[in-house]
Structure formats: structure tokens, C-alpha cells
Write a protein that holds these residues in place. Structure first.
Motif, mmCIF file in Angstrom:
data_model
loop_
_atom_site.group_PDB
_atom_site.id
_atom_site.type_symbol
_atom_site.label_atom_id
_atom_site.label_comp_id
_atom_site.label_asym_id
_atom_site.label_seq_id
_atom_site.Cartn_x
_atom_site.Cartn_y
_atom_site.Cartn_z
ATOM 1 N N LEU A 17 8.906 -0.913 0.665
ATOM 2 C CA LEU A 17 9.526 -1.578 -0.483
ATOM 3 C C LEU A 17 9.127 -3.047 -0.531
ATOM 4 O O LEU A 17 8.837 -3.590 -1.614
ATOM 5 N N ALA A 18 9.096 -3.683 0.626
ATOM 6 C CA ALA A 18 8.727 -5.094 0.660
ATOM 7 C C ALA A 18 7.282 -5.285 0.212
ATOM 8 O O ALA A 18 6.964 -6.229 -0.529
ATOM 9 N N GLN A 19 6.394 -4.399 0.608
ATOM 10 C CA GLN A 19 4.990 -4.526 0.213
ATOM 11 C C GLN A 19 4.811 -4.255 -1.280
ATOM 12 O O GLN A 19 3.945 -4.843 -1.936
ATOM 13 N N ALA A 20 5.634 -3.356 -1.810
ATOM 14 C CA ALA A 20 5.537 -3.055 -3.237
ATOM 15 C C ALA A 20 5.886 -4.275 -4.080
ATOM 16 O O ALA A 20 5.365 -4.457 -5.193
ATOM 17 N N GLU A 21 6.775 -5.128 -3.552
ATOM 18 C CA GLU A 21 7.184 -6.305 -4.295
ATOM 19 C C GLU A 21 6.217 -7.480 -4.105
ATOM 20 O O GLU A 21 5.920 -8.207 -5.056
ATOM 21 N N SER A 22 5.714 -7.665 -2.850
ATOM 22 C CA SER A 22 4.927 -8.875 -2.588
ATOM 23 C C SER A 22 3.542 -8.606 -2.019
ATOM 24 O O SER A 22 2.782 -9.550 -1.794
ATOM 25 N N GLY A 23 3.204 -7.329 -1.763
ATOM 26 C CA GLY A 23 1.933 -7.017 -1.119
ATOM 27 C C GLY A 23 0.742 -7.230 -2.033
ATOM 28 O O GLY A 23 0.840 -7.175 -3.267
ATOM 29 N N ARG A 24 -0.404 -7.460 -1.398
ATOM 30 C CA ARG A 24 -1.651 -7.637 -2.127
ATOM 31 C C ARG A 24 -2.554 -6.439 -1.842
ATOM 32 O O ARG A 24 -2.968 -6.246 -0.688
ATOM 33 N N PRO A 25 -2.867 -5.618 -2.819
ATOM 34 C CA PRO A 25 -3.711 -4.438 -2.577
ATOM 35 C C PRO A 25 -5.126 -4.860 -2.182
ATOM 36 O O PRO A 25 -5.691 -5.800 -2.734
ATOM 37 N N CYS A 26 -5.680 -4.145 -1.229
ATOM 38 C CA CYS A 26 -7.036 -4.449 -0.762
ATOM 39 C C CYS A 26 -8.063 -3.815 -1.702
ATOM 40 O O CYS A 26 -7.733 -3.012 -2.574
ATOM 41 N N PHE A 27 -9.333 -4.151 -1.494
ATOM 42 C CA PHE A 27 -10.391 -3.631 -2.358
ATOM 43 C C PHE A 27 -10.521 -2.117 -2.218
ATOM 44 O O PHE A 27 -10.747 -1.408 -3.206
ATOM 45 N N ASP A 28 -10.385 -1.595 -0.970
ATOM 46 C CA ASP A 28 -10.536 -0.152 -0.758
ATOM 47 C C ASP A 28 -9.508 0.646 -1.549
ATOM 48 O O ASP A 28 -9.774 1.785 -1.957
ATOM 49 N N TYR A 29 -8.324 0.062 -1.769
ATOM 50 C CA TYR A 29 -7.305 0.764 -2.557
ATOM 51 C C TYR A 29 -7.785 0.959 -3.995
ATOM 52 O O TYR A 29 -7.579 2.022 -4.599
ATOM 53 N N HIS A 30 -8.472 -0.040 -4.535
ATOM 54 C CA HIS A 30 -8.927 0.041 -5.924
ATOM 55 C C HIS A 30 -10.046 1.063 -6.101
ATOM 56 O O HIS A 30 -10.217 1.616 -7.190
ATOM 57 N N VAL A 31 -10.842 1.326 -5.034
ATOM 58 C CA VAL A 31 -11.947 2.288 -5.160
ATOM 59 C C VAL A 31 -11.569 3.654 -4.600
ATOM 60 O O VAL A 31 -12.418 4.542 -4.472
ATOM 61 N N GLY A 32 -10.294 3.854 -4.264
ATOM 62 C CA GLY A 32 -9.826 5.177 -3.863
ATOM 63 C C GLY A 32 -10.025 5.529 -2.409
ATOM 64 O O GLY A 32 -9.835 6.696 -2.027
ATOM 65 N N ARG A 33 -10.375 4.551 -1.565
ATOM 66 C CA ARG A 33 -10.573 4.863 -0.149
ATOM 67 C C ARG A 33 -9.429 4.364 0.723
ATOM 68 O O ARG A 33 -9.385 4.674 1.910
ATOM 69 N N GLY A 34 -8.528 3.570 0.149
ATOM 70 C CA GLY A 34 -7.350 3.096 0.857
ATOM 71 C C GLY A 34 -6.103 3.700 0.243
ATOM 72 O O GLY A 34 -6.029 3.874 -0.982
ATOM 73 N N PRO A 35 -5.097 4.035 1.058
ATOM 74 C CA PRO A 35 -3.892 4.699 0.531
ATOM 75 C C PRO A 35 -2.908 3.739 -0.124
ATOM 76 O O PRO A 35 -1.908 4.186 -0.712
ATOM 77 N N GLY A 36 -3.117 2.434 -0.021
ATOM 78 C CA GLY A 36 -2.212 1.474 -0.653
ATOM 79 C C GLY A 36 -1.049 1.068 0.219
ATOM 80 O O GLY A 36 0.021 0.722 -0.296
ATOM 81 N N VAL A 37 -1.245 1.083 1.547
ATOM 82 C CA VAL A 37 -0.195 0.607 2.447
ATOM 83 C C VAL A 37 0.142 -0.845 2.141
ATOM 84 O O VAL A 37 1.315 -1.256 2.137
ATOM 85 N N CYS A 38 -0.877 -1.638 1.828
ATOM 86 C CA CYS A 38 -0.687 -3.062 1.575
ATOM 87 C C CYS A 38 0.049 -3.323 0.263
ATOM 88 O O CYS A 38 0.540 -4.432 0.028
ATOM 89 N N ALA A 39 0.141 -2.318 -0.622
ATOM 90 C CA ALA A 39 0.827 -2.486 -1.908
ATOM 91 C C ALA A 39 2.082 -1.644 -1.991
ATOM 92 O O ALA A 39 2.673 -1.516 -3.071
#
Length: 683
Positions: free
Chosen positions: A173-195
Motif C-alpha cells: 500500500l505504501a509503494q502504491a502511494e509513493s513508489g516509483r515504477p522501474c523501467f522493467d515494469y513498463h516493458v512487462g518484465r517487472g511485476p511492479g513491486v516498486c509501485a
């Protein structure tokens, strides 16, 4: 030490042989410690490395355990701890990479690493190709989005969880509010833990899928993806269905590259070895669900200096101690005495029954041959890359210089061997090694001129040395320079002949006679033979020179013997040329009928005069009588090849009556007689 070993208990355990400084030389395990260690001190263990080990051993230690399985586990740990020089080990094992998953993290990450195994991390490998390991990580993340341990955003989330472990459940929940998604998340290789796009439970499901994939178990994984794609399509979520379809296409592309080698979906590791001198190549085909998922190749620090069983057993312990990717069956090329113990150790680690077998036929046997062939090629590439052969050759020449008290390293070595059968078709070979390598353009072969009723190596060796080292031969450039070392196959008798013959010629050439049985070198300056260390580079070089002389001698001998069997007896009859031979063959049809014919029948053939017919008849009768006498003498006797019982066949070099070089068909290298005086050839 034998008295001390007599006090060792008969329980299972591990023993450690140590040198005078207390360094561990060798670690072994035993079901009965006293019985096993007694084989070492009494030298009843036939492994070639045991005499060298015991010569260097000053003391020992042992550890008693409760079972043979516990002894195996302890042995592996002790080998890992001490790295004993007499145990089989991988060369440069620190360079092998692994794919690891940090299982102890809330959000485990993938990483490419060469680190030692750490608790809480699962390792897949080792991979012998670093590019293949990195490419595998890339493919995995195309199929199942997962964080990398090198990602800065993943490290940030990890630090936050470690700083506030009591709030780990609300990190998403905290990452959803303030996290910064990494580049891999945008290209479908990261699950979005950072967001904050995925919960720890959902991420754990991804990790489980990745573990199955890296372990080679893709069947169930593919079925889940197909079910997920069908569900998304049924819910009209075509974007999600397209993503899943792309993942399935990646897996299909991998299947196209990975050849099916087993008809059933089995998990098998097939191991092959190729041994040379003091190193060996090892190849492991990792077969998962019937497909070769990867090939691992290694260089071991032991080769012909240990037995094939010890090499295989040592490698199995070393390799499977470093990997968690365990199969249900391990195929090795030789039966192991401790196979049941090793299988029990692997079974305990995997949690399912693991067997160790030697394939005899079928697909696994074919795969084992391929693994052996791959090990041979990998070892050849290693030797070329590292210059191993040149280093060993230089070491061998320096060792020979020291052991035989030579003035300089023997850059030119000449070796002679005799080959005969009861004194018939006696020949000699001379092979030359320049700078430790075969110099086939300098090879020579000789027909022995002496009339011998039986094999006489002393006379034959004296003759060939007299002809080779005659003044006119020493001045002949085609024979090369004076050798730095003369090796005579056969030991002391041949050495005695060489000493007498070279003494008559007034030549001083360092020489040694190599005995066949114990591989001892007899020298003129000492009654005791020189014993080169077992497994040493110098011993391998001497044996290689001797084996090459064997091969070259027996090849020439077989050539002469074969030609003698094809020569027509009619060639010995005066007055019979090609026309009269053709007339006789037409008249009688075969040599058998001609031998059975009367003198009158031979004289009745057109073109055959009565006096020629008489000569033909008399020659055939004499030939039959000689053959019958020879058969009687040969009763109860075996065919002896003298000192020419060589290893390996090849076609002999053609004689060159005019002194020109001839091609040795067995090797494709020039090897010739230097003139008709050498070979006395009438071919």
C-alpha cells in the motif's frame, strides 16, 4: 604407520592422510576405517596414485560417524574445506556462474552470481557459459515478471522492509502511494513491486513458477498459462490474453532449440568423461522432461593418474554438492562401488528417490556417447586456450634431464623397436620426437638383414644401430642431427646391445632401456633402474615415445607379412614369366589344382616346355614340404610379436629406394627409408 592403522576402529567414517607439515593430502570415506586404511599402508590398493600419496604421507587422522551415508556427507564437507591435492576437483571452479533466487526476501529477486552458496538463497547451475546464464534470466523474465537483485527500486523496497519489519504487510500500500515504477515494469518484465502493483502472496506464486521453469519442469507451468489465457479470453480481457500468449510463444521458441533426446518425459543427468594425462574433461547433459535443457562442461584436475571410477565418483560428489537442481537419475559411464551411498545422499537432498546407473543400450547409452564426445572436444579447446600441452612438454623434458642426468633437455629423442615372428620378416622402427612432439618426417624403418631362425632382439638391435649410426648415416642430413637421448624398448638386453654397438662406433650418446613391465628406465651409469614418478609428465612422454615406436614397427611388419602372403610361388620358378603364369592359371583354374597336378599334366599345357614343367613341379613339392614342416613346428606354440606388439594400427610408410620421403598412410605424415641400403627393398 601400519602399527598405528592397526589401532584404528572398524566403524564407518572418514580418514585424512597428511604430509609432514600437517597439510591434508587426501580425504576418503569407508564403511570399515581400519580395513580401508590398511589397503593404503600395505599398498594393496591398485590405484596408480596410491604409491605417490603414501610416499608423501607422514601422518593421518580419522573421524568416526554412525553410518556410511554420514561418512559421505562428511567426506564432501572435508573435501570442500581442505581442497586436498589428491582428491578429484574442478579446475577454476570459482569462475562458474549460477542463477540464484533470494528466497529469504519478502519479494525474492533473480540474480546472476558467482558467489559461494549462502543460506536462504536457491541456486541453479552451475552454468559453464556465462552468456547462457544471462540469456536464461532474460528469457525467464519475459515469461514470468520478476525483480532483479540489481534493480535500484527493488533495493529501495527491500531496505524499507528491513527497516520496518513490523509493517511488511502494508508495504504494497505504501509503494502504491509513493513508489516509483522501474523501467522493467513498463516493458512487462517487472511485476511492479516498486509501485505496489503486486502483493507478497501473488509474487510468491510468480517465484514458484520461476523455480519450476529453471528446474526444467515446464509441463505444468505451460498448462497453467494456457488455462490463464483461456480464462482471460472468456472474460473478454484480450490484452491480458495477448500477454500470456506471448509468454507461451517464448516457451515454444525454447522448445524448438532444445532437442528431444528421450521418448518419455524423464529428468536425467548424463555424465561423460575424457581423460588425458593429469586432466580430464567432463560434460553433463541436463535432461528435463525428455529435453536437454542445458549442457555443462568442466575440466578436472585429475586424469589418467586416477582410475575412471574414482574420477566419476569424485566428480559426482563435487558437482552435486554445488547444485540444487537434482534429477531422478544420474547416468555415469562406469559402475561405482559407492553408487548406493551416493544415491542415498542425493535422495535425501531431493526428497525423492534418485538412482545412479550405467546405461548399456538405447537412448541413454547414445546420449552417454555424445556426452563423452563433448567432453573430449571441450578438453581440446581448453588445452588450446591455455597452452596446456606445451607446458606439460616443457615440464617433461626438464624432468628427463634431471632424472637421467643429461647435460641438456633432450630436444631430440630417438627410439627403436623390433618386430618379428619367430625371426621371420624381422623389421625395426626408428621414431623421432623433436621438442617433445612426433617428428614424423624423421621416422625411419629397417629390414633386418641377419638370417635368424628365431627371434633375436639383441642381434637385431645391434644391426639397426650399426646401420643408423654408421659414419655415412651420421653425415646424411636426411637422418637429422645426433640425438640428445636414445630410448630402446625392451629394457636391459637392448641397452647392452646398444652400449656395445655404439662403443664400437666410438659414439657417446645418452641412452636408456625402457622395461615394459614396470616402466623402468635402465641406464648405463647405474645398476638400479630409474623410476619416473607415476603420473609425471616425463613418464607419459617416455611411454608415448615407446608406443609410437611400437606402432610404427608393427605396421611395417604387417605390411611385409601381408605382401609375402600375396606373392605367387610361381615367381620363384626359373623360366616362368607373366605369360606362362597366365597359361597355367587358365589351364588349372586355381593354385590348389596346380599343386595337385602331375608333372606330365603341367607339361601338357601349351607354351610350357618340359624342363619348365619339371621346375614348376619340383618347386611346388618343395613348397608343400616346407609348409608341412612349419605346421608341425608351430604345434603348441603361440605367435609372438617380440617387442613389436604395438598399440594401434596404421598403414606403413612406403619404402623409398632412392631415398625420397614416403607418406605414412596411418598418420598422413612423411616417413621414409633413406635409400635402398637401409630397407633392402625390392618392392
Amino acid at each position: 604407520m601400519a602399527e598405528q592403522v592397526a589401532l584404528v576402529p572398524t566403524d564407518p567414517g572418514c580418514y585424512l592422510w597428511k604430509d609432514a607439515a600437517g597439510n591434508v593430502l587426501y580425504v576418503g570415506k569407508a564403511k570399515n576405517l581400519r580395513s580401508r586404511m590398511r589397503q593404503y599402508v600395505q599398498l594393496t590398493d591398485e590405484r596408480p596414485m596410491v604409491p605417490r600419496l603414501m610416499a608423501a604421507t607422514a601422518s593421518f587422522d580419522y573421524v568416526v560417524v554412525g553410518s556410511e551415508h554420514e561418512a559421505l556427507v562428511l567426506e564432501i564437507n572435508l573435501i570442500h574445506q581442505y581442497r586436498p591435492p589428491f582428491n578429484v576437483d574442478l579446475k577454476d571452479d570459482k569462475s562458474y556462474p549460477y542463477i540464484a533466487i533470494t528466497k529469504d526476501d519478502v519479494y525474492p529477486a533473480l540474480k546472476y552470481t558467482r558467489e559461494r552458496h549462502r543460506p536462504g538463497t536457491r541456486y541453479f547451475g552451475p552454468y559453464t557459459d556465462a552468456r547462457a546464464a544471462r540469456a536464461t534470466i532474460d528469457v525467464v523474465r519475459k515469461i514470468v515478471p520478476m525483480c532483479l537483485a540489481t534493480c535500484a527500486e527493488w533495493k529501495r523496497v527491500r531496505r524499507q522492509i528491513e527497516a520496518h519489519p513490523e509493517q511488511r504487510d502494508v508495504v504494497a500500500l505504501a509503494q502504491a502511494e509513493s513508489g516509483r515504477p522501474c523501467f522493467d515494469y513498463h516493458v512487462g518484465r517487472g511485476p511492479g513491486v516498486c509501485a505496489g502493483c503486486i502483493s507478497p502472496e501473488e509474487y510468491a506464486a510468480n517465484v514458484a513458477q520461476v523455480e519450476h521453469f529453471l528446474a526444467g519442469h515446464r509441463g505444468q507451468f505451460v498448462a497453467q498459462l494456457k488455462e490463464e489465457m483461456a480464462e482471460a479470453a472468456a472474460n473478454l480481457d484480450f490484452e491480458r490474453a495477448a500477454r500470456v500468449k506471448r509468454r507461451l510463444q517464448v516457451i515454444d521458441g525454447l522448445d524448438d532449440k532444445q532437442r528431444v533426446v528421450l521418448s518419455s518425459a524423464q529428468d536425467v543427468d548424463v555424465v561423460g568423461f575424457w581423460r588425458e594425462e593429469t586432466i580430464a574433461g567432463a560434460c553433463v547433459f541436463v535432461v528435463r522432461e525428455g529435453r536437454v535443457s542445458r549442457t555443462c562442461e568442466f575440466v578436472l584436475d585429475k586424469g589418467l593418474d586416477v582410475g575412471p571410477e574414482e574420477l566419476a565418483s569424485g566428480f559426482v560428489k563435487r558437482y552435486y554438492d554445488q547444485t540444487s537442481d537434482l534429477p531422478l537419475e544420474v547416468c555415469v559411464p562406469v559402475a561405482l562401488t559407492d553408487a548406493d551411498t551416493l544415491a542415498g545422499w542425493l535422495t535425501a537432498r531431493r526428497g525423492r528417490n534418485v538412482s545412479i546407473r550405467v546405461p548399456q543400450r538405447g537412448q541413454k547409452a547414445h546420449l552417454a556417447e555424445m556426452a563423452t564426445n563433448n567432453a573430449r572436444h571441450y578438453l581440446a579447446r581448453y588445452e588450446l586456450r591455455t597452452g596446456y600441452e606445451d607446458k606439460r612438454t616443457n615440464e617433461a623434458l626438464l624432468q628427463l634431464e634431471s632424472a637421467l642426468a643429461l647435460d641438456t633437455p633432450p630436444m631430440r629423442i630417438e627410439c627403436f623397436d623390433i618386430s618379428t615372428i619367430h625371426g621371420k620378416h624381422t623389421v625395426a622402427s626408428m621414431v623421432v620426437f623433436t621438442a617433445g612432439k612426433p617428428d614424423k618426417g624423421q621416422y625411419r624403418r629397417f629390414k633386418i638383414r641377419a638370417e635368424l631362425d628365431e627371434a633375436n632382439d639383441f642381434v637385431s638391435m645391434s644391426e639397426v644401430l650399426a646401420r643408423r649410426y654408421a659414419p655415412e648415416r651420421m653425415a646424411d642430413e636426411r637422418f637429422g642431427a645426433k640425438p640428445d637421448l636414445l630410448i630402446l624398448d625392451g629394457g636391459k638386453p637392448q641397452l647392452t646391445a646398444a652400449i656395445e654397438q655404439l662403443g664400437e662406433l666410438g659414439l657417446d650418446i645418452p641412452m636408456a632401456g625402457l622395461a615394459k613391465s614396470d616402466e623402468e628406465l635402465f641406464v648405463p651409469w647405474d645398476e638400479m633402474p630409474v623410476v619416473l614418478p607415476s603420473g609425471s609428465a616425463s613418464l607419459y612422454l617416455v611411454k608415448r615415445v615407446r608406443d609410437e615406436a611400437h606402432r610404427f614397427a608393427i605396421t611395417f611388419h604387417r605390411e611385409l607379412r601381408g605382401k609375402a602372403m600375396t606373392v605367387s610361388i610361381l615367381d620363384e620358378v626359373p623360366g616362368v614369366g607373366e605369360k606362362r603364369k597366365r597359361a597355367l592359371r587358365r589351364a588349372f583354374g586355381s593354385m590348389k589344382r596346380l599343386r595337385e597336378a602331375a608333372e606330365e599334366q603341367i607339361a601338357a599345357v601349351p607354351g610350357i616346355p618340359a624342363e619348365v614343367a619339371h621346375e614348376v613341379y619340383a618347386t611346388l613339392r618343395a613348397w608343400d614340404e616346407e609348409r608341412d614342416d612349419g605346421r608341425e613346428r608351430a604345434l603348441g606354440e603361440g605367435e609372438s610379436a617380440g617387442n613389436g606388439a604395438a598399440a594401434g594400427d596404421g598403414a606403413a610408410a612406403a619404402d623409398a629406394g632412392d631415398g625420397a620421403a614416403a607418406a605414412d598412410a596411418g598418420d598422413g605424415a612423411a616417413a621414409a627409408d633413406a635409400g635402398a641400403d637401409l630397407a633392402d627393398s625390392d618392392e
